[in-house]
Design a protein around this motif. Sequence first.
Motif, PDB file in Angstrom:
ATOM      1  N   ALA A   1       0.827  -1.205   0.000  1.00  0.00           N
ATOM      2  CA  ALA A   1       0.000   0.000   0.000  1.00  0.00           C
ATOM      3  C   ALA A   1       0.859   1.252   0.000  1.00  0.00           C
ATOM      4  CB  ALA A   1      -0.895  -0.008   1.237  1.00  0.00           C
ATOM      5  N   THR A   2       0.683   2.089  -1.013  1.00  0.00           N
ATOM      6  CA  THR A   2       1.376   3.367  -1.081  1.00  0.00           C
ATOM      7  C   THR A   2       0.406   4.416  -1.573  1.00  0.00           C
ATOM      8  OG1 THR A   2       2.111   2.937  -3.346  1.00  0.00           O
ATOM      9  CG2 THR A   2       3.631   2.353  -1.581  1.00  0.00           C
ATOM     10  N   MET A   3       0.751   5.682  -1.284  1.00  0.00           N
ATOM     11  CA  MET A   3      -0.086   6.768  -1.769  1.00  0.00           C
ATOM     12  C   MET A   3       0.237   6.966  -3.233  1.00  0.00           C
ATOM     13  SD  MET A   3      -2.472   8.755  -0.904  1.00  0.00           S
ATOM     14  CE  MET A   3      -3.202  10.293  -1.360  1.00  0.00           C
ATOM     15  N   ALA A   4      -0.193   8.059  -3.817  1.00  0.00           N
ATOM     16  CA  ALA A   4      -0.049   8.291  -5.241  1.00  0.00           C
ATOM     17  C   ALA A   4       1.397   8.464  -5.666  1.00  0.00           C
ATOM     18  CB  ALA A   4      -0.848   9.533  -5.619  1.00  0.00           C
ATOM     19  N   ASP A   5       1.621   8.562  -6.988  1.00  0.00           N
ATOM     20  CA  ASP A   5       2.947   8.839  -7.508  1.00  0.00           C
ATOM     21  C   ASP A   5       3.455  10.159  -6.953  1.00  0.00           C
ATOM     22  OD1 ASP A   5       3.309   6.656  -9.479  1.00  0.00           O
ATOM     23  OD2 ASP A   5       1.533   7.551 -10.380  1.00  0.00           O
ATOM     24  N   SER A   6       4.772  10.260  -6.846  1.00  0.00           N
ATOM     25  CA  SER A   6       5.372  11.484  -6.334  1.00  0.00           C
ATOM     26  C   SER A   6       5.075  12.629  -7.289  1.00  0.00           C
ATOM     27  CB  SER A   6       6.886  11.316  -6.198  1.00  0.00           C
ATOM     28  OG  SER A   6       7.476  12.495  -5.743  1.00  0.00           O
TER      29      SER A   6
ATOM     30  N   GLY B   1     -11.902   8.512  -1.015  1.00  0.00           N
ATOM     31  CA  GLY B   1     -11.735   9.089  -2.344  1.00  0.00           C
ATOM     32  C   GLY B   1     -10.306   9.309  -2.780  1.00  0.00           C
ATOM     33  N   TRP B   2      -9.383   8.485  -2.284  1.00  0.00           N
ATOM     34  CA  TRP B   2      -7.974   8.623  -2.684  1.00  0.00           C
ATOM     35  C   TRP B   2      -7.610   7.680  -3.826  1.00  0.00           C
ATOM     36  CZ3 TRP B   2      -4.522   9.227   2.329  1.00  0.00           C
ATOM     37  CH2 TRP B   2      -4.853  10.447   2.952  1.00  0.00           C
ATOM     38  N   THR B   3      -8.611   7.007  -4.398  1.00  0.00           N
ATOM     39  CA  THR B   3      -8.372   6.139  -5.542  1.00  0.00           C
ATOM     40  C   THR B   3      -9.248   6.604  -6.704  1.00  0.00           C
ATOM     41  OG1 THR B   3     -10.108   4.564  -4.907  1.00  0.00           O
ATOM     42  CG2 THR B   3      -7.882   4.163  -4.050  1.00  0.00           C
ATOM     43  N   THR B   4      -8.889   6.177  -7.886  1.00  0.00           N
ATOM     44  CA  THR B   4      -9.666   6.511  -9.069  1.00  0.00           C
ATOM     45  C   THR B   4      -9.627   5.344 -10.040  1.00  0.00           C
ATOM     46  OG1 THR B   4     -10.009   8.180 -10.814  1.00  0.00           O
ATOM     47  CG2 THR B   4      -7.734   7.534 -10.359  1.00  0.00           C
TER      48      THR B   4
ATOM     49  N   GLU C   1      -9.648  -0.202 -16.658  1.00  0.00           N
ATOM     50  CA  GLU C   1     -10.053  -1.358 -15.858  1.00  0.00           C
ATOM     51  C   GLU C   1      -9.261  -1.452 -14.553  1.00  0.00           C
ATOM     52  OE1 GLU C   1      -9.670  -4.816 -18.249  1.00  0.00           O
ATOM     53  OE2 GLU C   1     -11.247  -4.238 -19.661  1.00  0.00           O
ATOM     54  N   VAL C   2      -8.369  -0.506 -14.350  1.00  0.00           N
ATOM     55  CA  VAL C   2      -7.497  -0.547 -13.178  1.00  0.00           C
ATOM     56  C   VAL C   2      -7.871   0.550 -12.185  1.00  0.00           C
ATOM     57  CG1 VAL C   2      -5.116  -0.370 -12.357  1.00  0.00           C
ATOM     58  CG2 VAL C   2      -5.601  -1.465 -14.565  1.00  0.00           C
ATOM     59  N   GLU C   3      -7.992   0.189 -10.931  1.00  0.00           N
ATOM     60  CA  GLU C   3      -8.202   1.160  -9.875  1.00  0.00           C
ATOM     61  C   GLU C   3      -6.842   1.493  -9.266  1.00  0.00           C
ATOM     62  OE1 GLU C   3     -10.428  -0.091  -6.448  1.00  0.00           O
ATOM     63  OE2 GLU C   3     -11.193   1.943  -6.127  1.00  0.00           O
ATOM     64  N   ARG C   4      -6.487   2.754  -9.237  1.00  0.00           N
ATOM     65  CA  ARG C   4      -5.183   3.178  -8.734  1.00  0.00           C
ATOM     66  C   ARG C   4      -5.336   4.331  -7.762  1.00  0.00           C
ATOM     67  NH1 ARG C   4      -4.251   8.014 -10.870  1.00  0.00           N
ATOM     68  NH2 ARG C   4      -5.043   8.540 -12.947  1.00  0.00           N
ATOM     69  N   LYS C   5      -4.225   4.650  -7.070  1.00  0.00           N
ATOM     70  CA  LYS C   5      -4.214   5.801  -6.170  1.00  0.00           C
ATOM     71  C   LYS C   5      -4.203   7.089  -6.993  1.00  0.00           C
ATOM     72  CE  LYS C   5      -3.676   3.087  -2.579  1.00  0.00           C
ATOM     73  NZ  LYS C   5      -3.477   1.834  -3.315  1.00  0.00           N
ATOM     74  N   LYS C   6      -4.866   8.095  -6.510  1.00  0.00           N
ATOM     75  CA  LYS C   6      -4.846   9.385  -7.193  1.00  0.00           C
ATOM     76  C   LYS C   6      -3.462  10.008  -7.081  1.00  0.00           C
ATOM     77  CE  LYS C   6      -9.736  10.524  -6.884  1.00  0.00           C
ATOM     78  NZ  LYS C   6     -10.763  11.465  -6.385  1.00  0.00           N
ATOM     79  N   ARG C   7      -3.146  10.891  -8.017  1.00  0.00           N
ATOM     80  CA  ARG C   7      -1.825  11.488  -8.094  1.00  0.00           C
ATOM     81  C   ARG C   7      -1.840  12.966  -7.735  1.00  0.00           C
ATOM     82  NH1 ARG C   7      -1.762   8.837 -13.514  1.00  0.00           N
ATOM     83  NH2 ARG C   7      -0.715   6.833 -13.294  1.00  0.00           N
ATOM     84  N   TRP C   8      -0.726  13.381  -7.096  1.00  0.00           N
ATOM     85  CA  TRP C   8      -0.448  14.801  -6.941  1.00  0.00           C
ATOM     86  C   TRP C   8       0.264  15.322  -8.186  1.00  0.00           C
ATOM     87  CZ3 TRP C   8       0.606  12.871  -1.622  1.00  0.00           C
ATOM     88  CH2 TRP C   8      -0.229  13.469  -0.668  1.00  0.00           C
TER      89      TRP C   8
END
Length: 241
Positions: free
Chosen positions: A53-58, A177-180, A184-191
């Motif tokens: 588990a990690t947050m979004a891309d840097s 709401g930190w994913t999008t 077909e892939v659910e991923r972490k939202k990005r900054w």
Amino acid sequence: FFCLSSSTAQSIKMRLSVAAFCAVALLSGADAFAPSASSQPRAMALTPLAAEATMADSGVPAETAAPSETVEDAEIPTNLPSDVGMDYVPLATMLATGQLVEADQFTRDALIVLAGSKEKGRDFVYWTEVKEIPATDLATIERLWNKFSGGKFGYSVQKRIWKRSKGDFELWCKKIGWTTQDGEVERKKRWFGASEFTYDVKKAPEGHLPLTSALRGTSLIKQLLDHPVWENDDWKNEPSK
């Protein structure tokens, strides 16, 4: 928006100017729990998300936000306790006027100072330092986020959702709401670049803000949500005048 007397407006203007100067002088490059707009370049290559588990891309969050039309007229509080002399009127003003991007960054920058990380020459907080954050200050920050979001945002809200998610980080991220969904892939939202997060009280899910990065792992988030200040509801008590 709200009406302020000329003297109050001038006072707030001065406080914001001082806060802005301090942010540049002392907190420049501070990323606390998330990348800072002042320290991270905009041109960055995307890196694959780790299996864990990690947050979004840097990347960098949006630099500014237009005042939200959903924020009702409100009086900006000035009795905002701090064990270290932190001035929270700028944060209150940002939240009261719907400047959620700025309020989010102010919060992360403040935590660097409160945890003692800045004093040690670092612009981010180790999970082991979270316990050093004064309960008084965290309570002040939390009351402001709660007050100006109608109870929708704040760490205590995120903790409540964490409990409902039974400590499942992936499920928790989805609920706040930190994913999008990306095809077909659910991923972490990005900054990265144009932020994919929602800086709007009415449109964002419950617990969406403030943001916390898990790029260094989830221990930081867990420790923040497990801070002693949340052991009871005393943090809700407004300071006596």
